[in-house]
Motif scaffolding. Sequence first.
Motif, PDB file in Angstrom:
ATOM      1  N   SER A  47       9.969  -2.196  -6.541  1.00  0.00           N
ATOM      2  CA  SER A  47      10.871  -1.151  -7.023  1.00  0.00           C
ATOM      3  C   SER A  47      11.389  -0.296  -5.869  1.00  0.00           C
ATOM      4  O   SER A  47      10.695  -0.076  -4.873  1.00  0.00           O
ATOM      5  N   ASP A  63       8.008   0.304 -15.361  1.00  0.00           N
ATOM      6  CA  ASP A  63       7.505   0.457 -13.995  1.00  0.00           C
ATOM      7  C   ASP A  63       6.260   1.331 -14.085  1.00  0.00           C
ATOM      8  O   ASP A  63       6.245   2.320 -14.827  1.00  0.00           O
ATOM      9  N   GLN A  86       9.314   5.139 -16.011  1.00  0.00           N
ATOM     10  CA  GLN A  86       8.356   4.845 -14.952  1.00  0.00           C
ATOM     11  C   GLN A  86       7.180   5.792 -15.118  1.00  0.00           C
ATOM     12  O   GLN A  86       7.309   7.011 -14.955  1.00  0.00           O
TER      13      GLN A  86
END
Length: 345
Positions: A86, A256, A209
């Motif tokens: 990422s 994420d 995330q």
Amino acid sequence: MSSNPLPKLHNAMWPGLVGKGDGPGQEPPISLERMLELTAGAEVNGQKFDGIDYFLFLPHTDPNAGDDELRKIADLIAGYGFNVGSLVAPVWGGTVGDTAMGDAAAREKFLEAVRMACRIAGVFNKHGVRKYGVIRIDSAEFGVEKWRQDPKGNTAKIAETFREAARIAADHGERLAAEGEICWAGLHSWRAMLDLLEAVGMPETFGFQADMAHTYLYLMGYNSPEDALLKPGYSEDEFYAAYEKMVDKLRPWTIDFHVAQNDGEVHGAGTHDKTGKHCRADDPNGKLDIVRCAGYWLKDAKARGIQHICWDGCMFPNATLEAPATWNAILDVMLKVRAAHGWNA
């Protein structure tokens, strides 16, 4: 240890930058090369990190860098045997971006930072060093005071900016993940974050995330007492009931994931203040059973397209970052998370 090959285990490069600088009381940044060396040096029972997650800003990377310079960076990272996962877009004012909650000019600067991140992602993807991962953003509106003046209107404004950012990402074959952290307006509590995700309403391209250090403070209602799920002095049973409630709401959006530890303190350094305090993996004051808590987030992670997890240790002192024992302890707990909750390809 389990033989599960997934998720891949990554280390973040931005602890060498976030909270560092040349201001009073600040420690100097740690170079990308040194962060790569430290990560590569970690080893537990013959196992090592698989890759890194990467902050697209100076001094590690110029977001305006040309393709040749970016390919040299990709070569450097690949030379350590690492993949890039990422990427963090430089969306904040004072970098190349500006607040997602601002006027048209500010929001266009925010979107331009997303375009930059997508371009860099494309270079890394074509190089081959990056095969998975998302692009991380936040609202770039530091603090919640201005947001509180009009919560519904300001959430709608952030959502509009994020939708346009998600369309840009989709055009580049990328997904965006909004960082859940108490310092970012509109993302500062589990309820505000859920409202924002639903307002954006683009789950194929835009998700959450989750960071274990930051989401611990979601439970306690820092910056949003009305959303607290726990009170000080809670029991273990109360903690896990609240943790499951929070994660059940946010996990379907989670694309994420950062493994981390928190001691319950609000912390900051340099220009990055009033956020969750990341602690060493073996910190005796840590509030989280890292392996158990990670399991709540990693249920069905494969179905959500997660192929790696990342350790985040933002704002560790440089002496802690330079100590090999720090990284061995981090890798050890990451391997335990994968052994307990990982999967085969």
